[in-house]
Scaffold this motif. Sequence first.
Motif, PDB file in Angstrom:
ATOM      1  N   SER A 160      53.511  24.987  -3.846  1.00  0.00           N
ATOM      2  CA  SER A 160      54.373  24.421  -4.886  1.00  0.00           C
ATOM      3  C   SER A 160      54.057  22.938  -5.058  1.00  0.00           C
ATOM      4  O   SER A 160      53.405  22.315  -4.216  1.00  0.00           O
ATOM      5  N   TYR A 171      52.607  30.125  -1.522  1.00  0.00           N
ATOM      6  CA  TYR A 171      52.522  31.400  -2.218  1.00  0.00           C
ATOM      7  C   TYR A 171      51.315  32.176  -1.683  1.00  0.00           C
ATOM      8  O   TYR A 171      50.248  31.603  -1.451  1.00  0.00           O
ATOM      9  N   ALA A 209      56.325  34.432  -1.333  1.00  0.00           N
ATOM     10  CA  ALA A 209      56.505  33.008  -1.065  1.00  0.00           C
ATOM     11  C   ALA A 209      57.032  32.840   0.352  1.00  0.00           C
ATOM     12  O   ALA A 209      57.762  33.691   0.875  1.00  0.00           O
ATOM     13  N   SER A 243      47.186  27.451  -9.417  1.00  0.00           N
ATOM     14  CA  SER A 243      48.412  26.995 -10.080  1.00  0.00           C
ATOM     15  C   SER A 243      48.072  25.876 -11.044  1.00  0.00           C
ATOM     16  O   SER A 243      47.018  25.237 -10.947  1.00  0.00           O
ATOM     17  N   GLY A 275      53.334  23.877 -11.986  1.00  0.00           N
ATOM     18  CA  GLY A 275      53.764  24.695 -10.860  1.00  0.00           C
ATOM     19  C   GLY A 275      53.757  26.184 -11.117  1.00  0.00           C
ATOM     20  O   GLY A 275      54.249  26.958 -10.291  1.00  0.00           O
ATOM     21  N   SER A 289      59.545  30.680  -9.935  1.00  0.00           N
ATOM     22  CA  SER A 289      60.975  30.443  -9.732  1.00  0.00           C
ATOM     23  C   SER A 289      61.833  31.495 -10.415  1.00  0.00           C
ATOM     24  O   SER A 289      62.986  31.715 -10.029  1.00  0.00           O
TER      25      SER A 289
END
Length: 299
Positions: A159, A166, A177, A208, A212, A230
Amino acid sequence: MSLHRVECVVKGGALIGEGPVWEESHQTLMFVDIAGKKLHRWNPAANQIETLETDDMVSMVVPCRSGGYLAGIGRNIVAIDWSTKDITLLAEVDEDKPNNRLNDGKVDPAGRLLVGTMAKEEKPTVLERQQGALFSVASDLTVTKLLSPVDISNGMEWSLDHNIFYYIDSLSHKVDAFDYDIHTGSIGNRRTVYHMEEGEGFPDGMTSDAEGHLWVACYNAGKVISIDPSTGVRLQTVILPVSKPTSCCFGGPDYSDLYVTSARLGLSESESRLQPLAGHIFRVRGLGVKGRPSTAFSR
């Protein structure tokens, strides 16, 4: 919604192209051909490719802070001097499992290498599954097992605040995660952030972007998807002219190019005829997002 475009930029025809990483200092793309036992370095500006052949399956390559590269060959972590082509053994993992090999690896924001293992067989039997593990390699080359058992250890990413790791175990069909301690490299509190949907194949390599969001190569599904970890929502889908994309990374002068590796091993004769670009490298532009520089191994 992005108006992206996909182009084939490296016609290498890899058996299993993997592990792309953008090397900012040279403005080059590093990647490997696992079954072809080769490391490649491609210069987009000159459209030139350099190749180093190895004597065993080579699974990943990352730059080192002091110069040169760290790579996974067989079950060995090695140092590579690209100018002399010297390969030096640094560490071995899974010493008690000779039928395993290293697979995907990535350097965390603190400079550690995280790398996983899997059974050598492309389609492991039930007995050969769950033979892999995930390891952390410190700058002093201390090897620590973080997670086991694992089927096929694959994509890794962190992240933006470095507090979440991840991870993909491909045969689980999901992206997980963990809480991540950037100071110690320890992981905990495993949970799932995305389940692969029907038609999305197996999750493979992953990167990524600067927002994020995760970008996951969908092996056997011919696409790369972007997800918000998320919320578990799929944000974008990139369709490719090959069925076996294996991994991806952002690169280019401003990190707005998404590079995607692919494989041709495992295709039938008829599938190979329909996919003449299988095993090549693709560049995706116009996604409307940018990536982040990779971290070099702290050695």
